[in-house]
Structure formats: structure tokens, C-alpha cells
Design a protein around this motif. Structure first.
Motif, PDB file in Angstrom:
ATOM      1  N   LYS A 159      -5.333   8.174  -6.924  1.00 60.35           N
ATOM      2  CA  LYS A 159      -6.018   9.429  -7.230  1.00 60.35           C
ATOM      3  C   LYS A 159      -7.413   9.182  -7.814  1.00 60.35           C
ATOM      4  CE  LYS A 159      -5.773  13.932  -7.744  1.00 60.35           C
ATOM      5  NZ  LYS A 159      -5.596  14.827  -6.639  1.00 60.35           N
ATOM      6  N   ASN A 160      -7.524   8.329  -8.808  1.00 61.37           N
ATOM      7  CA  ASN A 160      -8.834   8.074  -9.436  1.00 61.37           C
ATOM      8  C   ASN A 160      -9.799   7.416  -8.458  1.00 61.37           C
ATOM      9  OD1 ASN A 160      -8.017   9.141 -11.852  1.00 61.37           O
ATOM     10  ND2 ASN A 160      -7.354   7.178 -12.681  1.00 61.37           N
ATOM     11  N   ASP A 161      -9.319   6.493  -7.662  1.00 59.79           N
ATOM     12  CA  ASP A 161     -10.189   5.825  -6.694  1.00 59.79           C
ATOM     13  C   ASP A 161     -10.684   6.777  -5.620  1.00 59.79           C
ATOM     14  OD1 ASP A 161      -9.900   3.495  -8.057  1.00 59.79           O
ATOM     15  OD2 ASP A 161      -8.298   2.722  -6.769  1.00 59.79           O
ATOM     16  N   SER A 162      -9.876   7.728  -5.238  1.00 61.04           N
ATOM     17  CA  SER A 162     -10.291   8.653  -4.184  1.00 61.04           C
ATOM     18  C   SER A 162     -11.331   9.652  -4.682  1.00 61.04           C
ATOM     19  CB  SER A 162      -9.081   9.393  -3.625  1.00 61.04           C
ATOM     20  OG  SER A 162      -8.543  10.262  -4.602  1.00 61.04           O
ATOM     21  N   LEU A 163     -11.408   9.856  -5.980  1.00 58.30           N
ATOM     22  CA  LEU A 163     -12.362  10.823  -6.538  1.00 58.30           C
ATOM     23  C   LEU A 163     -13.664  10.187  -6.995  1.00 58.30           C
ATOM     24  CD1 LEU A 163      -9.899  12.985  -8.634  1.00 58.30           C
ATOM     25  CD2 LEU A 163     -10.881  13.516  -6.406  1.00 58.30           C
ATOM     26  N   ILE A 164     -13.803   8.908  -6.876  1.00 59.28           N
ATOM     27  CA  ILE A 164     -15.012   8.226  -7.373  1.00 59.28           C
ATOM     28  C   ILE A 164     -16.270   8.736  -6.671  1.00 59.28           C
ATOM     29  CG2 ILE A 164     -16.224   6.013  -7.411  1.00 59.28           C
ATOM     30  CD1 ILE A 164     -13.562   4.710  -8.070  1.00 59.28           C
ATOM     31  N   LYS A 179       1.171   8.152  -4.998  1.00 62.05           N
ATOM     32  CA  LYS A 179      -0.126   8.750  -4.674  1.00 62.05           C
ATOM     33  C   LYS A 179      -1.030   8.842  -5.898  1.00 62.05           C
ATOM     34  CE  LYS A 179       1.073  11.373  -0.617  1.00 62.05           C
ATOM     35  NZ  LYS A 179       1.030  12.670   0.050  1.00 62.05           N
ATOM     36  N   ASP A 180      -0.444   8.972  -7.071  1.00 63.76           N
ATOM     37  CA  ASP A 180      -1.252   9.056  -8.285  1.00 63.76           C
ATOM     38  C   ASP A 180      -2.013   7.763  -8.553  1.00 63.76           C
ATOM     39  OD1 ASP A 180      -0.337  11.609  -8.686  1.00 63.76           O
ATOM     40  OD2 ASP A 180       1.296  10.985 -10.023  1.00 63.76           O
ATOM     41  N   TYR A 181      -1.516   6.659  -8.053  1.00 68.52           N
ATOM     42  CA  TYR A 181      -2.179   5.376  -8.239  1.00 68.52           C
ATOM     43  C   TYR A 181      -3.558   5.374  -7.592  1.00 68.52           C
ATOM     44  CZ  TYR A 181      -2.948   0.334  -8.023  1.00 68.52           C
ATOM     45  OH  TYR A 181      -3.482  -0.916  -8.142  1.00 68.52           O
ATOM     46  N   VAL A 197       0.830  -1.206   0.000  1.00 70.67           N
ATOM     47  CA  VAL A 197       0.000   0.000   0.000  1.00 70.67           C
ATOM     48  C   VAL A 197       0.864   1.257   0.000  1.00 70.67           C
ATOM     49  CG1 VAL A 197      -1.608   1.356   1.398  1.00 70.67           C
ATOM     50  CG2 VAL A 197      -2.014  -1.069   1.032  1.00 70.67           C
ATOM     51  N   PHE A 198       1.878   1.289   0.842  1.00 67.23           N
ATOM     52  CA  PHE A 198       2.692   2.497   0.954  1.00 67.23           C
ATOM     53  C   PHE A 198       3.755   2.603  -0.133  1.00 67.23           C
ATOM     54  CE2 PHE A 198       1.143   2.322   5.391  1.00 67.23           C
ATOM     55  CZ  PHE A 198       0.506   3.552   5.392  1.00 67.23           C
ATOM     56  N   SER A 199       4.007   1.554  -0.878  1.00 67.90           N
ATOM     57  CA  SER A 199       4.997   1.647  -1.951  1.00 67.90           C
ATOM     58  C   SER A 199       4.395   2.194  -3.244  1.00 67.90           C
ATOM     59  CB  SER A 199       5.631   0.284  -2.212  1.00 67.90           C
ATOM     60  OG  SER A 199       4.677  -0.609  -2.733  1.00 67.90           O
TER      61      SER A 199
END
Length: 63
Positions: free
Chosen positions: A45-50, A41-43, A36-38
Motif C-alpha cells: 500500500k505505501n509503495d503504491s502511493l509514493i 495487499k497492505d504490504y 510476491v503473491f503471499s
């Protein structure tokens, strides 16, 4: 590490199966944390904006 050393040597009612499961649990837990931490942050990004994208679309349609 001292906790684990005392845990594995000091406890009388712990068996090899319980010790093995504990070690496997910690290995899997730290592997998941590493994965998770490796990731960048862009990975995520799309999921957080759903959730916000759906609300934005509804407001846009109402206008």
C-alpha cells in the motif's frame, strides 16, 4: 509436465548444464512469484502511493 518429460528425454543436443540451469531458473521464478503473491495487499500500500504522494505535496504547496 509432459512438456518437460519430452524436453528432457527427446532432445539430443541438451546437456546436463543446460537442464540444471533451466530447473534452477524455474525454481527461482516460482519462488519469486510465491513471495510476491503471499504478501498481503497492505504490504504494498505505501509503495503504491509514493508517486501520488509527491504530486499531492506539490499541489498542496501551490495553494
Amino acid at each position: 509436465m509432459r512438456f518437460f518429460k519430452n524436453y528432457f528425454t527427446g532432445e539430443k543436443n541438451i546437456g546436463i548444464f543446460q537442464s540444471t540451469i533451466l530447473i534452477i531458473f524455474f525454481l527461482i521464478f516460482f519462488f519469486i512469484l510465491f513471495m510476491v503473491f503471499s504478501k498481503p495487499k497492505d504490504y504494498y500500500k505505501n509503495d503504491s502511493l509514493i508517486a501520488t504522494d509527491n504530486n499531492f505535496d506539490k499541489k498542496k504547496k501551490n495553494r
